[in-house]
Design a protein around this motif. Structure first.
Motif, PDB file in Angstrom:
ATOM      1  N   THR A  46       0.681  -1.369  -0.158  1.00 27.83           N
ATOM      2  CA  THR A  46      -0.006   0.035   0.024  1.00 27.83           C
ATOM      3  C   THR A  46       0.812   1.291   0.092  1.00 27.83           C
ATOM      4  OG1 THR A  46      -0.182  -0.078   2.675  1.00 27.83           O
ATOM      5  CG2 THR A  46      -1.963  -1.308   1.270  1.00 27.83           C
ATOM      6  N   PHE A  47       0.355   2.189  -0.456  1.00 22.68           N
ATOM      7  CA  PHE A  47       1.055   3.581  -0.549  1.00 22.68           C
ATOM      8  C   PHE A  47       0.403   4.711   0.259  1.00 22.68           C
ATOM      9  CE2 PHE A  47       1.640   0.995  -4.558  1.00 22.68           C
ATOM     10  CZ  PHE A  47       3.120   1.065  -4.523  1.00 22.68           C
ATOM     11  N   ASP A  48       1.386   5.807   0.381  1.00 24.25           N
ATOM     12  CA  ASP A  48       0.525   6.875   1.161  1.00 24.25           C
ATOM     13  C   ASP A  48      -0.602   7.517   0.283  1.00 24.25           C
ATOM     14  OD1 ASP A  48       2.225   8.126  -0.800  1.00 24.25           O
ATOM     15  OD2 ASP A  48       3.410   9.215   0.920  1.00 24.25           O
ATOM     16  N   THR A  49      -0.483   7.359  -1.021  1.00 23.76           N
ATOM     17  CA  THR A  49      -1.665   7.927  -1.859  1.00 23.76           C
ATOM     18  C   THR A  49      -3.099   6.940  -1.745  1.00 23.76           C
ATOM     19  OG1 THR A  49      -0.591   6.763  -3.536  1.00 23.76           O
ATOM     20  CG2 THR A  49      -0.036   9.138  -3.262  1.00 23.76           C
ATOM     21  N   HIS A  50      -2.823   5.927  -1.097  1.00 17.73           N
ATOM     22  CA  HIS A  50      -4.034   5.050  -1.174  1.00 17.73           C
ATOM     23  C   HIS A  50      -3.967   4.094  -2.488  1.00 17.73           C
ATOM     24  CE1 HIS A  50      -5.511   7.400   2.314  1.00 17.73           C
ATOM     25  NE2 HIS A  50      -5.748   8.322   1.538  1.00 17.73           N
ATOM     26  N   GLY A  51      -2.914   4.220  -2.860  1.00 14.03           N
ATOM     27  CA  GLY A  51      -3.060   3.124  -4.256  1.00 14.03           C
ATOM     28  C   GLY A  51      -2.453   1.852  -3.869  1.00 14.03           C
ATOM     29  N   MET A  52      -2.302   0.845  -4.568  1.00 22.07           N
ATOM     30  CA  MET A  52      -2.080  -0.461  -4.076  1.00 22.07           C
ATOM     31  C   MET A  52      -1.042  -1.031  -5.343  1.00 22.07           C
ATOM     32  SD  MET A  52      -5.473  -1.991  -2.203  1.00 22.07           S
ATOM     33  CE  MET A  52      -4.634  -3.417  -1.883  1.00 22.07           C
ATOM     34  N   LEU A  53      -0.277  -2.166  -4.814  1.00 20.95           N
ATOM     35  CA  LEU A  53       0.302  -2.999  -5.899  1.00 20.95           C
ATOM     36  C   LEU A  53       0.313  -4.284  -5.381  1.00 20.95           C
ATOM     37  CD1 LEU A  53       3.553  -2.689  -7.901  1.00 20.95           C
ATOM     38  CD2 LEU A  53       3.314  -4.565  -6.422  1.00 20.95           C
ATOM     39  N   ILE A  54      -0.087  -5.063  -6.067  1.00 18.52           N
ATOM     40  CA  ILE A  54      -0.335  -6.624  -5.658  1.00 18.52           C
ATOM     41  C   ILE A  54       0.335  -7.336  -6.557  1.00 18.52           C
ATOM     42  CG2 ILE A  54      -2.424  -6.378  -4.438  1.00 18.52           C
ATOM     43  CD1 ILE A  54      -3.892  -7.676  -7.308  1.00 18.52           C
ATOM     44  N   GLU A  55       1.291  -8.329  -6.088  1.00 16.86           N
ATOM     45  CA  GLU A  55       1.784  -9.336  -6.932  1.00 16.86           C
ATOM     46  C   GLU A  55       1.514 -10.833  -6.648  1.00 16.86           C
ATOM     47  OE1 GLU A  55       6.499 -10.412  -8.838  1.00 16.86           O
ATOM     48  OE2 GLU A  55       6.247  -9.091  -6.921  1.00 16.86           O
ATOM     49  N   SER A  56       1.325 -11.733  -7.524  1.00 12.50           N
ATOM     50  CA  SER A  56       1.090 -12.962  -7.256  1.00 12.50           C
ATOM     51  C   SER A  56       1.920 -13.958  -8.112  1.00 12.50           C
ATOM     52  CB  SER A  56      -0.489 -13.462  -7.323  1.00 12.50           C
ATOM     53  OG  SER A  56      -0.686 -14.682  -7.043  1.00 12.50           O
ATOM     54  N   ALA A  57       2.689 -14.861  -7.625  1.00 11.16           N
ATOM     55  CA  ALA A  57       3.643 -15.688  -8.224  1.00 11.16           C
ATOM     56  C   ALA A  57       3.457 -17.105  -8.002  1.00 11.16           C
ATOM     57  CB  ALA A  57       5.105 -15.366  -8.151  1.00 11.16           C
ATOM     58  N   ALA A  58       3.971 -17.979  -9.004  1.00 10.40           N
ATOM     59  CA  ALA A  58       3.838 -19.391  -8.833  1.00 10.40           C
ATOM     60  C   ALA A  58       4.733 -20.239  -9.627  1.00 10.40           C
ATOM     61  CB  ALA A  58       2.361 -20.049  -9.258  1.00 10.40           C
ATOM     62  N   SER A  59       5.458 -21.142  -8.932  1.00  9.08           N
ATOM     63  CA  SER A  59       6.607 -22.039  -9.419  1.00  9.08           C
ATOM     64  C   SER A  59       5.769 -23.226 -10.088  1.00  9.08           C
ATOM     65  CB  SER A  59       7.422 -22.230  -8.454  1.00  9.08           C
ATOM     66  OG  SER A  59       8.559 -23.245  -8.985  1.00  9.08           O
ATOM     67  N   ALA A  60       6.005 -23.497 -11.482  1.00  5.00           N
ATOM     68  CA  ALA A  60       5.368 -24.453 -12.062  1.00  5.00           C
ATOM     69  C   ALA A  60       6.169 -25.927 -11.804  1.00  5.00           C
ATOM     70  CB  ALA A  60       5.254 -24.183 -13.516  1.00  5.00           C
ATOM     71  N   PRO A  61       5.520 -27.115 -11.716  1.00  4.76           N
ATOM     72  CA  PRO A  61       6.600 -28.307 -11.929  1.00  4.76           C
ATOM     73  C   PRO A  61       7.055 -28.464 -13.299  1.00  4.76           C
ATOM     74  CG  PRO A  61       4.199 -28.867 -12.183  1.00  4.76           C
ATOM     75  CD  PRO A  61       4.269 -27.210 -11.768  1.00  4.76           C
ATOM     76  N   THR A  62       6.708 -28.228 -14.290  1.00  5.60           N
ATOM     77  CA  THR A  62       7.290 -28.202 -15.618  1.00  5.60           C
ATOM     78  C   THR A  62       7.010 -26.979 -16.471  1.00  5.60           C
ATOM     79  OG1 THR A  62       5.314 -29.181 -16.675  1.00  5.60           O
ATOM     80  CG2 THR A  62       6.575 -30.682 -15.536  1.00  5.60           C
ATOM     81  N   GLY A  63       7.911 -26.994 -17.343  1.00  3.65           N
ATOM     82  CA  GLY A  63       7.791 -25.752 -18.550  1.00  3.65           C
ATOM     83  C   GLY A  63       6.505 -25.776 -19.163  1.00  3.65           C
ATOM     84  N   THR A  64       6.083 -26.932 -19.594  1.00  2.00           N
ATOM     85  CA  THR A  64       4.714 -27.031 -20.080  1.00  2.00           C
ATOM     86  C   THR A  64       3.619 -26.133 -19.264  1.00  2.00           C
ATOM     87  OG1 THR A  64       5.384 -28.996 -21.505  1.00  2.00           O
ATOM     88  CG2 THR A  64       3.086 -28.685 -20.866  1.00  2.00           C
ATOM     89  N   ALA A  65       3.668 -26.531 -18.180  1.00  4.43           N
ATOM     90  CA  ALA A  65       2.617 -26.152 -17.113  1.00  4.43           C
ATOM     91  C   ALA A  65       3.007 -24.683 -16.874  1.00  4.43           C
ATOM     92  CB  ALA A  65       2.690 -26.588 -15.687  1.00  4.43           C
ATOM     93  N   ALA A  66       3.908 -24.209 -16.866  1.00  6.50           N
ATOM     94  CA  ALA A  66       4.266 -22.527 -17.099  1.00  6.50           C
ATOM     95  C   ALA A  66       3.948 -21.911 -18.065  1.00  6.50           C
ATOM     96  CB  ALA A  66       5.813 -22.420 -16.733  1.00  6.50           C
ATOM     97  N   ASP A  67       3.879 -22.655 -19.450  1.00  2.00           N
ATOM     98  CA  ASP A  67       3.490 -22.172 -20.623  1.00  2.00           C
ATOM     99  C   ASP A  67       2.077 -21.940 -20.521  1.00  2.00           C
ATOM    100  OD1 ASP A  67       5.865 -22.282 -21.798  1.00  2.00           O
ATOM    101  OD2 ASP A  67       5.773 -24.126 -23.029  1.00  2.00           O
ATOM    102  N   THR A  68       1.298 -22.917 -20.026  1.00  5.94           N
ATOM    103  CA  THR A  68      -0.158 -22.946 -19.907  1.00  5.94           C
ATOM    104  C   THR A  68      -0.745 -21.764 -19.145  1.00  5.94           C
ATOM    105  OG1 THR A  68      -0.221 -25.102 -20.357  1.00  5.94           O
ATOM    106  CG2 THR A  68      -2.213 -24.345 -19.360  1.00  5.94           C
TER     107      THR A  68
END
Length: 224
Positions: free
Chosen positions: A113-135
């Motif tokens: 959160t920021f002092d201007t009431h804005g927000m930044l969200i980030e969500s990440a995941a680690s895939a078991p395979t490159g194929t899953a990451a592609d999808t």
């Protein structure tokens, strides 16, 4: 787009707007002062510290306080490893765990959160395979593109821009209010088998270059 799809998207955005306000009220992580408040530091105040994350994905791979540009003053951060952070203003209540159907080897997210009431969200995941990451990457891109084509006067994402750093690629999109002014933006990130989505909402910064800068920083973190 059918009338039913339009209603569903409207309901979805109303839900996420309310959720974002509620999440902002619950921010409990450390306040930025003379000492830098990083996502790692915030994790020490969270219920589940980043130390328990699976190898290859942890809070160090997320946006940190020093990544923010001039005019973006963070006041708090919450880190989680559950994959249950809402993905974006376009996705409504969908989470990374929903998108990956619980098949990621690790999850990590941060809500700044920021002092201007804005927000930044980030969500990440680690895939078991490159194929899953592609999808998963394609699913995230499709999710964002779903909010590009909107009637005149509606909030929407703009055209995609691409960037590349050593070890990763990203697509970033500025977001526009109904009156055409820039209001943050969103980016889909990919580095090896790691995928992520990061979004700047509200108005801590009202120029597309801020979104590009945050995307570059986030991609460098994910690729580290």
């Amino acid at each position: 787009m059918t009338e039913n799809q339009t209603v569903q998207k409207s309901v979805r955005r109303n839900r996420v707007a309310a959720a974002a306000c509620f999440a902002a009220a619950l921010i409990t992580a450390s306040v930025v002062g003379t000492q830098s408040a990083t996502a790692d530091g915030a994790a020490h105040n969270a219920a589940r510290p980043a130390a328990v994350a699976a190898p290859g994905l942890g809070s160090a791979h997320l946006v940190q306080s020093e990544d923010f540009q001039k005019g973006m003053n963070p006041v708090g951060a919450t880190v989680a490893l559950t994959g249950r952070q809402a993905l974006s203003a376009c996705s409504g209540e969908e989470t990374m765990r929903d998108l990956t159907k619980d098949k990621a080897t690790a999850y990590a997210s941060v809500n700044w959160t920021f002092d201007t009431h804005g927000m930044l969200i980030e969500s990440a995941a680690s895939a078991p395979t490159g194929t899953a990451a592609d999808t998963w990457e394609k699913q995230l891109v499709a999710l964002v593109q779903d909010c590009q084509d909107e009637p005149a006067g509606h909030w929407h994402y703009g055209a995609a821009h691409t960037l590349t750093v050593t070890g990763g690629t990203a697509r970033w999109y500025p977001a526009y209010n109904g009156d055409g002014t820039v209001s943050g933006g969103v980016a889909v990130l990919r580095s090896g088998t790691k995928v992520a989505i990061v979004e700047l909402t509200g108005q801590p910064a009202n120029a597309p270059t801020y979104v590009e800068g945050i995307t570059t920083a986030a991609l460098n973190r994910l690729s580290s």
